[in-house]
Write a protein that holds these residues in place. Structure first.
Motif, mmCIF file in Angstrom:
data_model
loop_
_atom_site.group_PDB
_atom_site.id
_atom_site.type_symbol
_atom_site.label_atom_id
_atom_site.label_comp_id
_atom_site.label_asym_id
_atom_site.label_seq_id
_atom_site.Cartn_x
_atom_site.Cartn_y
_atom_site.Cartn_z
ATOM 1 N N ARG A 293 -1.952 41.283 -52.798
ATOM 2 C CA ARG A 293 -2.618 40.401 -53.413
ATOM 3 C C ARG A 293 -2.055 39.417 -53.976
ATOM 4 O O ARG A 293 -1.483 39.593 -54.722
ATOM 5 C CB ARG A 293 -3.883 41.142 -54.399
ATOM 6 N N THR A 294 -2.354 38.128 -53.546
ATOM 7 C CA THR A 294 -2.091 36.896 -54.121
ATOM 8 C C THR A 294 -3.194 36.233 -54.924
ATOM 9 O O THR A 294 -4.149 36.060 -54.258
ATOM 10 C CB THR A 294 -1.549 35.845 -53.244
ATOM 11 N N ARG A 295 -3.210 36.095 -56.179
ATOM 12 C CA ARG A 295 -4.269 35.334 -56.984
ATOM 13 C C ARG A 295 -3.743 34.098 -57.588
ATOM 14 O O ARG A 295 -2.784 33.883 -58.221
ATOM 15 C CB ARG A 295 -4.677 36.503 -58.097
ATOM 16 N N LEU A 296 -4.336 32.999 -57.211
ATOM 17 C CA LEU A 296 -4.084 31.885 -57.836
ATOM 18 C C LEU A 296 -5.541 31.314 -58.707
ATOM 19 O O LEU A 296 -6.421 31.289 -57.919
ATOM 20 C CB LEU A 296 -4.000 30.721 -56.569
ATOM 21 N N ASN A 297 -5.081 30.734 -59.773
ATOM 22 C CA ASN A 297 -6.505 30.372 -60.672
ATOM 23 C C ASN A 297 -6.065 29.308 -61.493
ATOM 24 O O ASN A 297 -4.852 28.643 -61.544
ATOM 25 C CB ASN A 297 -6.733 31.588 -61.575
ATOM 26 N N PHE A 298 -6.954 28.544 -61.904
ATOM 27 C CA PHE A 298 -6.971 27.315 -62.846
ATOM 28 C C PHE A 298 -7.907 27.427 -63.835
ATOM 29 O O PHE A 298 -9.039 27.411 -63.739
ATOM 30 C CB PHE A 298 -7.014 26.114 -62.064
ATOM 31 N N TRP B 268 -9.504 36.312 -47.755
ATOM 32 C CA TRP B 268 -9.576 35.665 -48.738
ATOM 33 C C TRP B 268 -10.879 35.733 -49.540
ATOM 34 O O TRP B 268 -11.806 36.089 -48.728
ATOM 35 C CB TRP B 268 -9.130 34.185 -48.646
ATOM 36 N N ASP B 269 -10.892 35.433 -50.921
ATOM 37 C CA ASP B 269 -11.991 35.464 -51.582
ATOM 38 C C ASP B 269 -12.153 34.711 -52.759
ATOM 39 O O ASP B 269 -11.118 34.453 -53.507
ATOM 40 C CB ASP B 269 -12.401 36.790 -52.153
ATOM 41 N N LEU B 270 -13.351 33.819 -52.872
ATOM 42 C CA LEU B 270 -13.428 33.136 -54.110
ATOM 43 C C LEU B 270 -13.844 34.105 -55.174
ATOM 44 O O LEU B 270 -15.020 34.705 -55.519
ATOM 45 C CB LEU B 270 -14.588 32.282 -54.106
ATOM 46 N N ASN B 271 -12.681 34.458 -56.035
ATOM 47 C CA ASN B 271 -13.080 35.803 -57.074
ATOM 48 C C ASN B 271 -13.858 35.218 -58.068
ATOM 49 O O ASN B 271 -14.780 35.824 -58.549
ATOM 50 C CB ASN B 271 -11.942 36.335 -57.378
ATOM 51 N N ASP C 28 -8.423 34.642 -54.365
ATOM 52 C CA ASP C 28 -7.481 35.973 -54.181
ATOM 53 C C ASP C 28 -7.279 35.850 -52.644
ATOM 54 O O ASP C 28 -8.226 35.383 -51.710
ATOM 55 C CB ASP C 28 -8.187 37.170 -54.253
ATOM 56 N N TYR C 29 -6.080 36.349 -52.032
ATOM 57 C CA TYR C 29 -5.841 36.491 -50.788
ATOM 58 C C TYR C 29 -5.154 37.917 -50.779
ATOM 59 O O TYR C 29 -4.172 38.102 -51.366
ATOM 60 C CB TYR C 29 -4.876 35.386 -50.053
ATOM 61 N N LEU C 30 -5.815 38.598 -49.815
ATOM 62 C CA LEU C 30 -5.230 39.975 -49.804
ATOM 63 C C LEU C 30 -4.704 40.305 -48.212
ATOM 64 O O LEU C 30 -5.290 39.815 -47.363
ATOM 65 C CB LEU C 30 -6.390 41.142 -49.692
#
Length: 414
Positions: A70-75, A122-125, A90-92
């Motif tokens: 899982r790659t998680r990118l946030n701001f 991918w998912d808009l978490n 998130d991208y799994l």
């Protein structure tokens, strides 16, 4: 953004209101500077979580092996007039082994394997706008993580790679030592992801939770959860209860305790008319880096009436009733879970070992027992390594099956 990722209509109305309030009584130049600060004073985050999970379950022809990253990118933005926003994707990705059933129809060609509920994609978490008009008050609208207390009734299912989040409105107000939390939920984004119907559930649910802490005693919390699930009417219910959790500390040791009671009834379009109770008590005694503990949890059921059992459809279920996940749905005859274990630290390593004995709450049936164990370490405040295992031994003649689950997990946060 797909149709399923769009906010519900009441959520969109709140977001519009918050944006209007943010711009009110602010000059054009000041507004431009403030809006710019949302980005220039913001902070981005990047996190990776790799997991290798194996499942040996007797009622399946093949064992499951899931290797996922899982790659998680946030701001997280800066603040302007008390307003800020947060966004997280998130991208799994399946890495190597994909011999597993991701569940809920995600992998119909893998039904010969046990379920490992980590579908790729991918998912808009999370994506929300929030306003803090005064100290101790927060109003948030959008898609967000919600966790109440120990997540037994309302949680984010954080163990799974695709966590559970909520579309709706959340309010928190802290004053006079009281912590009040209230949420209206219009949609639950479940762990099965955006590609299958079971990954989204439309709701009209209200979740209220209020607690107050007393020094030397603990925190007393009362709650009322009105769950109205439009997609799965059998999950609709109303629960209300009380929980107290605290710790008595001395120089040599700490005695921890939790006691909780809740009552639940059917609600809305639930096809079963029922009422059920929930009880839990935990005791622990910590000395230095060693803490033995014991507990008992009971969820009412009725062996003579299908669907009349106490249920917690929004809970982080993996954290309760064994890590082998045999009781994600409460059995019709209910569940009594007696557990005892110990946890502690050896150097930088943290460990936990516990034993469960599972029996029916209604009738005399035994479901089986389970041993769980974990060993983990945090390195340089950025990296993590975890070994984890669960061995469920089903009672002969029960509807359950012997299950062994093993995990290796690596994490990195930047």
């Amino acid at each position: 953004m797909s149709m399923n990722d769009r906010p519900t209509q009441p959520t969109r109305a709140l977001l519009t209101l918050l944006i209007t309030l943010a711009a009110a009584n602010v000059g054009t130049a000041a507004a431009a500077d403030g809006l710019s600060a949302l980005f220039t004073e913001g902070k981005g985050g990047l996190a990776f979580r790799y997991r290798l999970e194996t499942v040996d379950q007797d009622n399946f022809a093949k064992d499951a092996t899931a290797s996922t990253l899982r790659t998680r990118l946030n701001f997280k933005s800066g603040t302007f007039n008390g307003f800020s926003f947060f966004a997280e994707y998130d991208y799994l990705l399946e890495v190597g082994w994909d011999d597993f059933n991701a569940g809920a129809g995600n992998t119909p060609d893998r039904s010969q394997y046990p379920v490992v509920a980590d579908p790729d994609g991918w998912d808009l978490n999370q994506a929300y706008l929030q306003w803090t008009p005064a100290k101790g008050t927060l109003l948030r609208g959008g898609r967000e993580r919600i966790i109440y207390d120990n997540a037994r009734f309302v949680g984010n299912v954080g163990w799974r790679q695709n966590e559970q989040t909520y579309d709706g409105v959340y309010l928190q107000h802290k004053a006079g030592g009281i912590d009040l939390q209230a949420a209206w939920v219009g949609r639950v984004n479940r762990i099965f992801g955006r590609d299958v119907p079971a990954g989204r559930a439309d709701h009209d649910s209200w979740l209220l939770n209020a607690g107050k802490a007393w020094e030397g005693i603990g925190k007393l919390t009362g709650y009322w959860y009105n769950i109205h699930d439009d997609e799965v009417p059998a999950s609709s219910n109303i629960s209300y209860g009380l929980r107290i959790a605290g710790k008595l500390q001395s120089e040599a040791a700490a005695l921890g305790y939790v006691a909780e009671y809740a009552h639940q009834t059917d609600a809305h379009d639930n096809p079963v008319n029922y009422s059920a109770d929930y009880y839990r008590i935990d005791l622990s005694y910590g000395v230095d880096s060693f803490t033995p503990y014991i507990g008992y949890e009971s969820l009412d059921g009725d062996e003579r009436r299908a669907g009349a059992a106490f249920r917690t459809p929004l809970a982080t279920l993996h954290a309760f009733n064994g890590w082998a996940d045999q009781f994600l749905n409460t059995p019709g005859a209910g569940l009594n879970d007696l557990f005892l274990g110990a946890r502690g630290k050896v150097g930088a390593w943290s460990w936990n070992v516990l034993y469960h004995d599972f029996e029916a709450e209604s009738g005399n049936s035994s479901y089986g027992d389970e041993i769980d164990a974990s060993l983990g370490i945090k390195l340089f405040d950025r990296y993590g390594l975890l070994f984890k295992a669960a061995w469920f031994d089903a009672e002969t003649g029960s509807s359950f099956n012997d299950t062994t689950k093993l995990w290796l997990q690596l994490t990195a946060d930047f």
